[in-house]
Write an enzyme that holds these catalytic residues in place. Structure first.
Site, PDB file in Angstrom:
ATOM      1  CB  CYS A  87      -1.091   0.000   1.253  1.00 18.52           C
ATOM      2  SG  CYS A  87      -2.475   1.376   0.898  1.00 18.52           S
ATOM      3  CG  HIS A 137      -3.852  -3.564   3.282  1.00 21.35           C
ATOM      4  ND1 HIS A 137      -2.852  -3.196   4.093  1.00 21.35           N
ATOM      5  CD2 HIS A 137      -4.231  -2.310   2.770  1.00 21.35           C
ATOM      6  CE1 HIS A 137      -2.664  -1.656   4.253  1.00 21.35           C
ATOM      7  NE2 HIS A 137      -3.808  -1.283   3.382  1.00 21.35           N
ATOM      8  CD  GLU A 140      -1.585  -6.360   5.782  1.00 26.25           C
ATOM      9  OE1 GLU A 140      -1.742  -4.833   5.898  1.00 26.25           O
ATOM     10  OE2 GLU A 140      -1.390  -6.669   4.558  1.00 26.25           O
TER      11      GLU A 140
END
Length: 508
Positions: A78, A166, A168
């Site tokens: 990002c 993202h 994660e």
């Protein structure tokens, strides 16, 4: 041990990157972007986190990439991706359309090592206000969505990759695969960060560090301090002196029952009733931070007094874990301080003990796995997290013995109910909060004006994020009825349905 360095630019998701990397049995550490540690040979790769900042802002975080870019595998996430694009001469500007939430990859270059086994159509999670409009000539696009042309790229000639989504968060369905591609295939990290290896390494380090020194450890009845105690006992045996303090803020009958369980484990433990000292320190305080700090200071004072009774004690052991450290840090950009933790930040000068924190770099679920690896009883390992300040931060406003009595009785009914209905082990954390308000009620033919309590139960993995539990209506009806009928002073029960974020698990 091979490791990954994660540089934090302030994203709310930075901790989740670390959690996902550790799920792959690879050690990693989070450091602020402006406090980069020594780049030792054990660091096999670096990840730049996201950030609430814009790369075009005057005060945008700027990392020192000397020794990193082009020399170690690097993954920008990002903000990290946008920074690397702009740094190389690309163009980053405010998005013309909303780029937040779920998206799907419409183009995937599976020849790229980062995108191996990630299919076209894979769902990813976007969360950014800026977007990369143009990438430099030596940057190659490796994935796109309908709205984001440069969702991912690689810098040719070096192992530098970047993505604008993202991986994660659980909404990115192949995010763990992408991270594995980076840390295992690109960084070549050995997947040897396991509970067994942690126990072996930590016990050896503790033996070398402590020698024949005596250690004072504060037991709380929780998972963290209990696992820390067993690790220290393995290293130094009876040179560990455990103290379990009754701060007057424990759950109902907890002091007696937990003290007995510790003695059954063979720990050298002493119970200390210091409840009145804590009550005195809390008198008149209503602000949550002031309460936490008063409890922390009193806790240290009690241990200072008790440590002087142990001849030649040199160390104070604590069950500090990684979220405590992360949430208590505050530098420009990275994770904003949410609340102070009384066991983070060192000891006062007058206390002549050094700190030893064997769990300082573990998340809560890792602590539990380490405890199971050492054969600890499930009733201790499976205990819900309980805040260090205890019921003081679940009793909103000023603390009084009567308010604590009400809270304890209500909490006991709720927790025992969860056990009776086989719900306790399916929940991360639960408890009751006594609100600083009263409500009108009717009992018999009489009007009442009594206390309101809120029930809280959440699902979580590591406490960094959490969602409320959908408890059965029949269960909630029975618990509410039992509390109102059996706890004098309560006439209304509510249920908290807030997630973290935006709320926190505790109310204070």
């Amino acid at each position: 041990m091979d490791s990954i360095l994660i540089l934090d630019f302030g994203s709310q998701y930075t901790q989740l990157i670390a959690r996902k990397v550790r799920e792959l049995n690879i050690y990693c550490e989070i450091h602020p972007y402006n406090k980069i540690p020594e780049l030792t040979p054990s660091i096999k790769g670096v990840i730049f986190s996201g950030s609430p900042f814009s790369v075009n802002a005057a005060d945008a975080p700027i990392p020192n990439m000397e020794g990193i870019k082009g020399k170690l595998p690097l993954l920008g996430v990002c903000y990290g991706a946008q920074y690397l694009a702009k740094w190389g001469g690309g163009k980053v500007q405010q998005s013309k359309i909303r780029e937040y939430g779920r998206a799907n990859l419409q183009f995937v270059d599976n020849s790229s090592p980062l995108m191996k086994d990630i299919p076209v159509g894979s769902q990813v999670w976007m969360s950014h206000g800026d977007t990369i409009e143009v990438i430099p000539d030596n940057y190659k696009c490796i994935c796109s969505t309908d709205n984001v042309k440069f969702a991912g790229y690689k810098i040719e000639g070096e192992e530098t990759y970047a993505i604008q989504f993202h991986p994660e968060v659980h909404h990115s369905l192949d995010g763990l695969t992408l991270l594995k591609n980076f840390v295992v295939d690109i960084c070549h990290c050995a997947q040897d960060w396991t509970p067994a290896s942690f126990v072996e390494t930590t016990v050896a380090e503790l033996k070398a560090k402590l020698g024949n020194d005596r250690v004072i450890l504060g037991l709380s009845g929780g998972v963290d301090s209990s696992v820390a105690a067993v690790l220290l006992q393995k290293a130094i045996g009876d040179n560990l002196h455990c103290i379990f303090v009754d701060n007057g803020l424990l759950r109902k009958n907890e002091f007696e029952s937990v003290l007995q369980s510790y003695k059954d484990m063979g720990l050298n433990v002493k119970g200390v009733d210091a409840s009145q000292r804590f009550y005195d320190a809390l008198a008149g305080l209503t602000d949550p931070e002031q309460k936490r700090k008063a409890i922390g200071k009193t806790f240290v004072d009690v241990f200072d007094a008790e440590s002087q009774k142990v001849e030649n004690a040199k160390w104070l052991g604590q069950g500090t874990i990684y979220p405590d450290v992360i949430e208590s840090s505050s530098v420009k950009g990275p994770s904003q301080t949410i609340k102070s933790h009384h066991n983070v930040g060192g000891l006062p000068d007058y206390m002549k003990l050094q700190l030893v924190e064997p769990l300082r770099l573990l998340f809560k679920d890792e602590v539990r796995r380490v405890g199971r690896q050492m054969g600890m009883k499930e009733e201790l390992i499976g205990r819900h997290p309980f805040p260090g300040p205890g019921l003081a931060i679940r009793c909103l406003g000023e603390i009084t013995p009567e308010k604590l009595r009400v809270l304890r009785d209500a909490d006991d009914i709720f927790i025992q109910g969860l056990r009776d209905w086989d719900l306790y082990d399916k929940i991360w954390q639960a408890g009751v909060i006594l609100l600083p308000i009263q409500s009108v009620g009717v009992m018999g033919d009489e009007r009442t004006y009594e206390n309101v309590v809120a029930l809280r139960a959440v699902h979580s993995v590591d406490g960094m994020t959490a969602d409320w539990v959908h408890l059965p209506y029949d269960f909630m009806a029975k618990v509410s009825n039992d509390i109102i009928n059996r706890v004098k002073g309560v006439n209304r029960v509510c249920y908290d349905i807030s997630s973290k974020p935006p709320a926190t698990i505790e109310w204070e």
